[in-house]
Scaffold this active site. Structure first.
Site, PDB file in Angstrom:
ATOM      1  N   GLY A 103     -18.308   7.371  -4.251  1.00 18.22           N
ATOM      2  CA  GLY A 103     -19.586   6.656  -4.353  1.00 18.22           C
ATOM      3  C   GLY A 103     -19.950   6.401  -5.805  1.00 18.22           C
ATOM      4  O   GLY A 103     -20.174   7.346  -6.572  1.00 18.22           O
ATOM      5  N   LYS A 134     -43.810  16.838   2.610  1.00 16.08           N
ATOM      6  CA  LYS A 134     -43.173  15.541   2.824  1.00 16.08           C
ATOM      7  C   LYS A 134     -44.098  14.735   3.727  1.00 16.08           C
ATOM      8  O   LYS A 134     -44.878  15.302   4.497  1.00 16.08           O
ATOM      9  CB  LYS A 134     -41.818  15.756   3.525  1.00 16.08           C
ATOM     10  N   HIS A 146     -25.924   4.300  -7.963  1.00 12.87           N
ATOM     11  CA  HIS A 146     -26.828   4.683  -9.051  1.00 12.87           C
ATOM     12  C   HIS A 146     -26.405   5.983  -9.723  1.00 12.87           C
ATOM     13  O   HIS A 146     -26.269   6.044 -10.934  1.00 12.87           O
ATOM     14  CB  HIS A 146     -28.256   4.822  -8.515  1.00 12.87           C
ATOM     15  N   TYR A 170     -22.251   6.216 -10.881  1.00 14.06           N
ATOM     16  CA  TYR A 170     -21.898   5.515 -12.125  1.00 14.06           C
ATOM     17  C   TYR A 170     -22.261   6.361 -13.354  1.00 14.06           C
ATOM     18  O   TYR A 170     -21.429   6.573 -14.244  1.00 14.06           O
ATOM     19  CB  TYR A 170     -22.613   4.154 -12.193  1.00 14.06           C
TER      20      TYR A 170
HETATM   21  P1  NAD Z   1     -26.500   4.423  -4.006  1.00  8.91           P
HETATM   22  O1  NAD Z   1     -26.799   3.788  -2.690  1.00  8.91           O
HETATM   23  O2  NAD Z   1     -26.913   3.734  -5.253  1.00  8.91           O
HETATM   24  O3  NAD Z   1     -24.925   4.721  -4.122  1.00  8.91           O
HETATM   25  C1  NAD Z   1     -24.138   5.128  -3.060  1.00  8.91           C
HETATM   26  C2  NAD Z   1     -22.785   4.463  -3.240  1.00  8.91           C
HETATM   27  O4  NAD Z   1     -21.897   4.971  -2.241  1.00  8.91           O
HETATM   28  C3  NAD Z   1     -22.833   2.943  -3.066  1.00  8.91           C
HETATM   29  O5  NAD Z   1     -22.248   2.319  -4.173  1.00  8.91           O
HETATM   30  C4  NAD Z   1     -22.061   2.702  -1.770  1.00  8.91           C
HETATM   31  O6  NAD Z   1     -21.370   1.470  -1.781  1.00  8.91           O
HETATM   32  C5  NAD Z   1     -21.116   3.889  -1.766  1.00  8.91           C
HETATM   33  N1  NAD Z   1     -20.593   4.227  -0.444  1.00  8.91           N
HETATM   34  C6  NAD Z   1     -21.179   4.132   0.754  1.00  8.91           C
HETATM   35  N2  NAD Z   1     -20.348   4.537   1.722  1.00  8.91           N
HETATM   36  C7  NAD Z   1     -19.203   4.905   1.122  1.00  8.91           C
HETATM   37  C8  NAD Z   1     -17.981   5.434   1.592  1.00  8.91           C
HETATM   38  N3  NAD Z   1     -17.741   5.642   2.878  1.00  8.91           N
HETATM   39  N4  NAD Z   1     -17.015   5.695   0.685  1.00  8.91           N
HETATM   40  C9  NAD Z   1     -17.222   5.471  -0.631  1.00  8.91           C
HETATM   41  N5  NAD Z   1     -18.368   4.987  -1.131  1.00  8.91           N
HETATM   42  C10 NAD Z   1     -19.349   4.704  -0.260  1.00  8.91           C
HETATM   43  O7  NAD Z   1     -27.146   5.888  -3.912  1.00  8.91           O
HETATM   44  P2  NAD Z   1     -27.438   6.884  -5.129  1.00  8.91           P
HETATM   45  O8  NAD Z   1     -28.844   6.738  -5.524  1.00  8.91           O
HETATM   46  O9  NAD Z   1     -26.368   6.791  -6.144  1.00  8.91           O
HETATM   47  O10 NAD Z   1     -27.322   8.282  -4.364  1.00  8.91           O
HETATM   48  C11 NAD Z   1     -26.062   8.808  -3.973  1.00  8.91           C
HETATM   49  C12 NAD Z   1     -26.278  10.040  -3.116  1.00  8.91           C
HETATM   50  O11 NAD Z   1     -27.041  11.006  -3.845  1.00  8.91           O
HETATM   51  C13 NAD Z   1     -27.091   9.783  -1.823  1.00  8.91           C
HETATM   52  O12 NAD Z   1     -26.598  10.649  -0.841  1.00  8.91           O
HETATM   53  C14 NAD Z   1     -28.494  10.195  -2.209  1.00  8.91           C
HETATM   54  O13 NAD Z   1     -29.245  10.623  -1.097  1.00  8.91           O
HETATM   55  C15 NAD Z   1     -28.234  11.352  -3.156  1.00  8.91           C
HETATM   56  N6  NAD Z   1     -29.300  11.572  -4.136  1.00  8.91           N
HETATM   57  C16 NAD Z   1     -29.650  10.587  -5.013  1.00  8.91           C
HETATM   58  C17 NAD Z   1     -30.660  10.821  -5.946  1.00  8.91           C
HETATM   59  C18 NAD Z   1     -31.060   9.775  -6.952  1.00  8.91           C
HETATM   60  O14 NAD Z   1     -31.743  10.099  -7.934  1.00  8.91           O
HETATM   61  N7  NAD Z   1     -30.665   8.531  -6.782  1.00  8.91           N
HETATM   62  C19 NAD Z   1     -31.316  12.075  -5.978  1.00  8.91           C
HETATM   63  C20 NAD Z   1     -30.919  13.069  -5.081  1.00  8.91           C
HETATM   64  C21 NAD Z   1     -29.905  12.809  -4.158  1.00  8.91           C
END
Ligand code: NAD
Length: 368
Positions: free
Chosen positions: A180, A80, A183, A186
């Protein structure tokens, strides 16, 4: 800080400090373990309050990547990097190109990618100086948005848990509570809806909730109510640290399987879940779809191959459940065991001398 003591504790291989006063670059590249292959891990940009904080973050995150890659069956090690700076104020083309040059000096021992505070555009600047970068934009030969692949991996891991808990991998008729709807959330809802699951959802952003309610017939609840919803599966896809002493007793689910990182506030909370008979799919294994997808770029990105590999999260989660039962350990400990067993296995392969360097030496002598 006693840096070598820290390196000794978890057997880190290498830490590189990168300093370029002309661009303002202050970065730390940490390589934890390269037994399985080159260390791959994102580059985080953050205004760390102290240098010690930046080093600690790089060390912690690099070690996590070793486990994540190993448990996901990737031929990659863990690493990292962190850039000390404010992503809203301190970015420049030169800063990322300078960082790319430092990565190039490591000759492929470390491969970088996007992370918190960095974007695909930053990766494009890094790519000008080094090929040891993945997660560039699709127009530059990259793999694009990782979220649908992360969601697919979560879905597969959830199915593995369902098979163990409910006797069938199908989620048809099961109630899944999703926290949540960004991304990953959904796309996960889309997959669950197609499989016939009943969705209960929440998000702090109203428009995200309305979209999922409208498209997939989900039932919405307030954000503070989602963890006490009676359901078969709870899928945390928003924040880390949500499973703690206060929230765990409120849970009314049998499985926890979601994308959010570090959902257990402390490791002991994994034990609390196991004691309550709740099957927890370890976060770093079930959310590895994005990593698996981005790593595919190293072989010339192929979406079909990548999808097949992400589907393999089903088998990884099944192996973890089996190890957990074998050892009587919580699943997050079993995930670490799976990773360490794979590293040990590859380490213990018979060391055959291939003869190549000696042959080269002989040929060199003959041409003298
Ligand atoms: P994102 O920011 O697109 O979505 C997170 C969602 O959670 C948002 O819509 C936000 O409004 C909502 N949110 C925030 N606080 C909240 C609460 N208290 N109650 C309900 N909803 C709440 O992020 P993402 O890319 O969808 O990732 C989601 C999680 O998965 C994160 O923890 C991220 O670290 C992890 N993750 C994502 C990926 C990826 O490919 N995007 C990969 C590995 C891990």
């Amino acid at each position: 800080m006693r840096i070598f003591e820290r390196l000794e504790e978890y057997r880190y291989e290498q830490v590189v400090f990168c300093h370029d006063p002309s661009t303002g670059l202050k970065a730390i590249i940490c390589i934890h373990n390269t037994t399985l292959g080159p260390a791959l891990g994102g580059c985080r940009m953050y205004p760390y309050a102290t240098e010690e904080e930046a080093v600690n973050d790089a060390l912690r995150l690099a070690r996590g990547m070793t486990y994540k890659a190993a448990a996901s069956g990737l031929n990659l090690g863990g690493g990292k990097s962190v850039i000390i700076g404010d992503p809203h104020k301190d970015k420049s083309e030169a800063l990322f190109r300078s960082f790319g040059r430092y990565i190039e000096t490591l000759a492929g021992r470390y491969i970088t990618a996007e992370d918190v505070g960095t974007t695909t555009e930053d990766m494009v600047n890094i790519q000008v100086e080094t090929s040891f970068v993945v997660g560039v934009d699709k127009t530059y030969g990259g793999s694009g948005d990782p979220s649908p692949f992360t969601a697919l991996g979560v879905f597969q891991g959830m199915k593995a848990c369902a098979e163990d808990k409910f006797g069938s991998a199908s989620l048809e008729g099961k109630t899944v509570a999703v926290q949540g709807l960004g991304h990953v959330g959904y796309y996960l809802c889309e997959l669950l809806h197609k499989d016939g699951a009943n969705l209960v959802v929440t998000d702090v952003r109203k428009e995200n909730v309305e979209r999922v309610v409208g498209e997939f017939g989900a039932r919405a609840v307030e954000p503070d109510g989602i963890m006490s919803v009676e359901c078969d599966v709870f899928a945390p896809c928003a924040l880390g640290g949500i499973l703690d002493d206060e929230s765990i007793p409120k849970l009314r689910c049998e499985v926890i399987a979601g994308a959010a990182n570090n959902v257990l506030l402390e490791p002991r909370h994994g034990e609390s879940l196991a004691e309550r008979g709740i099957l927890y799919a370890p976060d770093y294994v079930i959310n590895a779809g994005g990593l698996i997808n981005v790593a595919d770029e190293l072989e010339g990105y192929n979406e079909t191959r990548s999808t097949r590999r992400v589907m393999g999260i089903y088998e990884s989660v099944k192996s973890i459940i089996a190890i957990s039962k074998r050892d009587g350990s919580p699943t997050q400990t079993a995930a670490d065991t799976l990773a360490l067993e794979r590293i040990d296995e590859m380490n213990s392969m018979v060391r055959l001398h291939t003869g190549h360097p000696y042959g080269q030496l002989k040929r060199q002598r003959e041409t003298l």
